[in-house]
Enzyme design. Structure first.
Site, short mmCIF file in Angstrom:
data_model
loop_
_atom_site.label_atom_id
_atom_site.label_comp_id
_atom_site.label_asym_id
_atom_site.label_seq_id
_atom_site.Cartn_x
_atom_site.Cartn_y
_atom_site.Cartn_z
N HIS A 172 0.80 -1.21 0.00
CA HIS A 172 0.00 0.00 0.00
C HIS A 172 0.84 1.27 0.00
O HIS A 172 0.32 2.38 -0.06
CB HIS A 172 -0.91 -0.03 1.24
CG HIS A 172 -2.08 0.86 1.14
ND1 HIS A 172 -2.35 1.85 2.06
CD2 HIS A 172 -3.05 0.93 0.21
CE1 HIS A 172 -3.44 2.48 1.70
NE2 HIS A 172 -3.89 1.95 0.59
N HIS A 176 -8.60 11.11 -0.24
CA HIS A 176 -7.87 9.86 -0.25
C HIS A 176 -6.60 10.01 0.59
O HIS A 176 -5.85 9.07 0.80
CB HIS A 176 -7.51 9.46 -1.69
CG HIS A 176 -6.89 8.11 -1.83
ND1 HIS A 176 -5.55 7.92 -2.06
CD2 HIS A 176 -7.42 6.87 -1.73
CE1 HIS A 176 -5.28 6.63 -2.12
NE2 HIS A 176 -6.40 5.97 -1.92
N LYS A 226 -4.36 10.58 4.00
CA LYS A 226 -4.43 10.06 5.36
C LYS A 226 -3.48 10.87 6.23
O LYS A 226 -2.28 10.92 5.96
CB LYS A 226 -4.02 8.59 5.43
CG LYS A 226 -4.90 7.66 4.61
CD LYS A 226 -4.32 7.46 3.25
CE LYS A 226 -5.04 6.36 2.51
NZ LYS A 226 -5.27 6.67 1.09
#
Length: 750
Positions: A421, A647, A649
């Site tokens: 990720h 999107h 974080k």
């Protein structure tokens, strides 16, 4: 349709025109500065010639690994299998798997659930009179709980963006096969330093491109609610009527230079024609009255804060990057929300390849989802498509054999439901190296219509006398060692080679802490090297001491299965780590979660399609309804991004007055055990499933203070403070439930 060669020529023409405009702006700024008798230097970036380096080495091109995830069938604790159904398409896989998050131990089968069967938009139901951007994340963002989802055992190389497999700890997801969604291609391929972002052309179903700069200025000057335009001399164009904006209560005594304050309040005295008024206007404008060279010296000497404010969006990106020191934190431009183009702390992909930042001779891209065509179009814009490029990916569309200089390697995960990720770039220049840690997949919609975050490191010079040691040129934050440890944890020859390259460079001026996650059972001295335990150690050692009554703010795009209550993991582990606590205790801090509500998505720039990067599942939420009390809406009015779904974080902790922060953490990791890790064996072991990468900014290393002031010239958060709790009766966005209420385009969901 333009050929690659024609496109490359157009892109180069854009670069040349932007550089010409930049030079004109530099000359105008120099004249303006002289009239103020302040400085005599212009804003030129650098007159040094970049040495041309030719690399004739052959770059291996590996066989593209099929997108089979090699993930075994997930089973419930009772032994029942989790059924997953794949689909095919000619487009980029759209967050095919749910984020790392829903926990494997909570998986259940709900085959009769109608809501979980309908995950995608049905093209036949789209009734919007005008075309809208089609998100690349057709469903689950890279983030929803990967641990609870599995890829089918046979996934074709090209997966339908509108047919992603999604499952969480409480449901089995069955997808309906739909037609391929049109892939968005936008003019942001072209823009370099954003000088002409408004003039970029959009293709296919993307929203209409912004008007020219002159048209925008004319439009913006009429409405005080819009971003304030700029005159040719670099000063702010104030609204011509106090009715457009409230008059500043400080009147002529207002000393504020913050551009956001000037946009929000009307200042009649700034329109004075006398010399004092002109001087005042120059001080309060967005323009840079100080020469770029002086700003650069301040940045290089470790200035504790940026001096003054940015001039305007027309500053070349290298100048804006220098002015952003010491935070170096940017967001992307949203193509359909023109106001975001005015933000000097915003960028587009080609900015990162600007030759003024250095001549790239080799690079590496680590990411979850990769669209090779999108990536290489940007590389062609930067004239580096022939330079060696290593791509480490989780999912990919495109054939590396079409790009001779590209080596592509699929990252295999050792644990079920883990994902690669990480979103990170490393650029090696002729005489330096730069690292970019960010949150965007390498797919168009991530860069054009979602809010993303980017931390851009300084250029790290070569070590003197040919040194190449791990401890040579290390920063006080241990960034170099931690980055090398992270790359070597892949046990991939290509990344091991890059770890040796990194050792040759001097990271002394790096002020960020690298916070990575690497799959594995980490015990002993390794437990504090990864995930939330790495953040805990850094904050405890360098972040100062704050009371546990101050909550942590966690802003994300996906949420995993977190347990029966907050103390199970959210506050008891993650929250404790983000306060720097020495261990788990009963007085765990509250964690406020920023995640878009259903109404936030409905009113977004993409309507219901804006939720394509927000894969939180109703089945998961049903097991943790306590989380609703912690949840807050996505609001970013100050940065004109409320309608641009996040999107990004980020994690932070503010003081009681909410005027300053203890730290700021930008990362690819969502609120998930798979991403951050969970403690086991009486807290002696940390178990992580996924690869993640982030950076932690601490006042000690940036400003030599105990906290960051929250302002445009200091730390500018991507969301608004104070937070906006969910109104009564409002629910989080669930990607797997029907929405009967029409969105801004008149569409229902799915």
């Amino acid at each position: 349709m333009d050929s690659d060669e024609d496109l490359a020529r157009k892109l180069q023409a854009q670069f040349d025109e932007e550089e010409r405009l930049a030079r004109e702006q530099e000359n105008e700024d120099a004249i303006f500065a002289q009239t103020l008798a302040s400085q005599s230097h212009d804003m030129s970036e650098s007159d040094e010639d970049v040495v041309e380096v030719n690399r004739n080495e052959e770059v291996p091109v590996r066989e593209l690994v099929d997108l089979d995830s090699d993930v075994e069938d997930a089973e419930k604790e009772e032994g029942s299998s989790l059924q997953m159904i794949g689909s095919t398409s000619k487009t980029v896989p759209q967050h095919t798997i749910s984020d790392d998050e829903t926990d494997i131990e909570d998986i259940e089968t709900e085959s009769n659930s109608k809501a979980t069967e309908k995950l995608q938009y049905s093209p036949s139901k789209e009734s919007s009179p005008k075309k809208t951007p089609v998100p690349e994340h057709a469903l689950s963002d890279d983030e929803t709980d990967i641990e609870d989802l599995e890829l089918p055992s046979e996934v074709p190389k090209k997966i339908n963006k509108a047919e992603n497999d999604q499952a969480d700890s409480g449901s089995t997801v069955t997808e309906k096969q739909t037609n391929s969604l049109t892939k968005m291609r936008s003019g942001h391929h072209i823009s370099d330093d954003d000088t002409d972002t408004e003039e970029l052309a959009v293709q296919a179903e993307v929203a209409q491109p912004p008007k020219t700069e002159k048209e925008n200025e004319k439009k913006l000057s009429v409405s005080g609610s819009q971003s304030t335009p700029l005159r040719k001399d670099g000063s702010m164009e104030q609204a011509n009527s106090s009715k457009k904006r409230p008059v500043c209560k400080f009147g002529a005594d207002c000393y504020r230079k913050n551009p956001w304050h000037l946009e929000e309040f009307y200042h009649p005295h700034l329109e004075d024609k006398d010399g004092a008024g002109a001087k005042r206007k120059s001080e309060s404008s967005n323009s840079i009255s100080e020469p770029a060279e002086k700003r650069r010296r301040e940045s290089d000497s470790g200035s504790s804060a940026r001096k003054g404010s940015f001039s305007n969006k027309n500053m070349p990106f290298p100048a804006r990057l220098a002015a952003s020191s010491p935070f170096n934190f940017f967001v992307n431009k949203s193509y359909s929300i023109k106001e975001t183009h005015e933000d000097p702390l915003s960028l587009v992909f080609p900015d990162l390849l600007n030759p003024k930042l250095g001549e790239i001779v080799e690079s590496v891209q680590l990411n979850f989802m990769v669209d090779l065509e999108f990536l290489m179009t940007n590389y062609k814009a930067g004239k580096i498509e022939s330079k060696p490029l290593l791509v480490m990916y989780g999912q990919m569309e495109g054939n590396p054999r079409d790009y001779p200089a590209v080596t592509c390697t699929k990252v295999n995960l050792p644990f079920q439901y883990g994902t690669h990720h990480t979103k990170m770039m490393i650029f090696e220049y002729t005489d330096s190296l730069r690292v970019v840690v960010h949150t965007a997949n390498l797919v168009p919609n991530d860069w054009y219509e979602k809010t993303q975050g980017y931390w851009i490191s300084p250029a790290f010079p070569l070590l003197e006398e040919g040194k190449a040691g791990l401890l040579d040129g290390e920063s006080p934050t241990r960034f170099k060692r931690d980055l090398v440890d992270y790359l070597t944890s892949y046990k991939a020859p290509d990344l091991t080679r890059w770890s040796h390259i990194i050792k040759k460079y001097d990271f002394t001026n790096c002020n960020a802490v690298f916070v990575g996650s690497s799959p594995g059972y980490h015990a002993g001295e390794h437990k504090d090297k990864w995930g939330h335990m790495k953040a805990r150690r850094a904050i405890r050692q360098h972040g100062g001491s704050w009371t546990s009554s101050v909550p942590v703010i966690a802003q994300c795009s996906s949420i995993g299965s977190l347990g029966k209550d907050a103390k199970s993991w959210l506050s008891g582990e993650l929250g404790m780590s983000l306060t720097g606590a020495p261990g788990v205790c009963a007085s765990a801090p509250k964690v406020n979660v920023i995640y878009p509500s259903e109404d936030d998505v409905r009113n977004s720039s993409e309507g219901w399609m804006g939720g394509s990067c927000l894969p939180y599942n109703s089945g998961t939420h049903a097991k943790q309804t306590w989380l609703t009390e912690c949840m807050h809406c996505w609001r970013s009015d100050r940065r004109k991004r409320t309608r641009v779904m996040p999107h990004i974080k980020t994690y932070t902790r503010l003081n009681k007055s909410q005027s300053a922060a203890q730290f700021f953490l930008l990362t690819s990791a969502n609120i998930s055990k798979a991403a951050w890790g969970t403690l086991q064996k009486q807290n002696t072991q940390l178990f992580i499933r996924s690869y993640e990468a982030g950076i932690l900014l601490l006042p000690k290393f940036l400003t030599d203070t105990s906290e960051f002031p929250l302002s445009a010239k200091d730390l500018l958060l991507p969301y608004d403070i104070p937070l906006t709790p969910y109104p009564s009766g409002v629910s989080p966005w669930f990607m797997n439930t029907d929405k009967s209420q029409p969105d801004i385009f008149g569409r229902t969901y799915p």
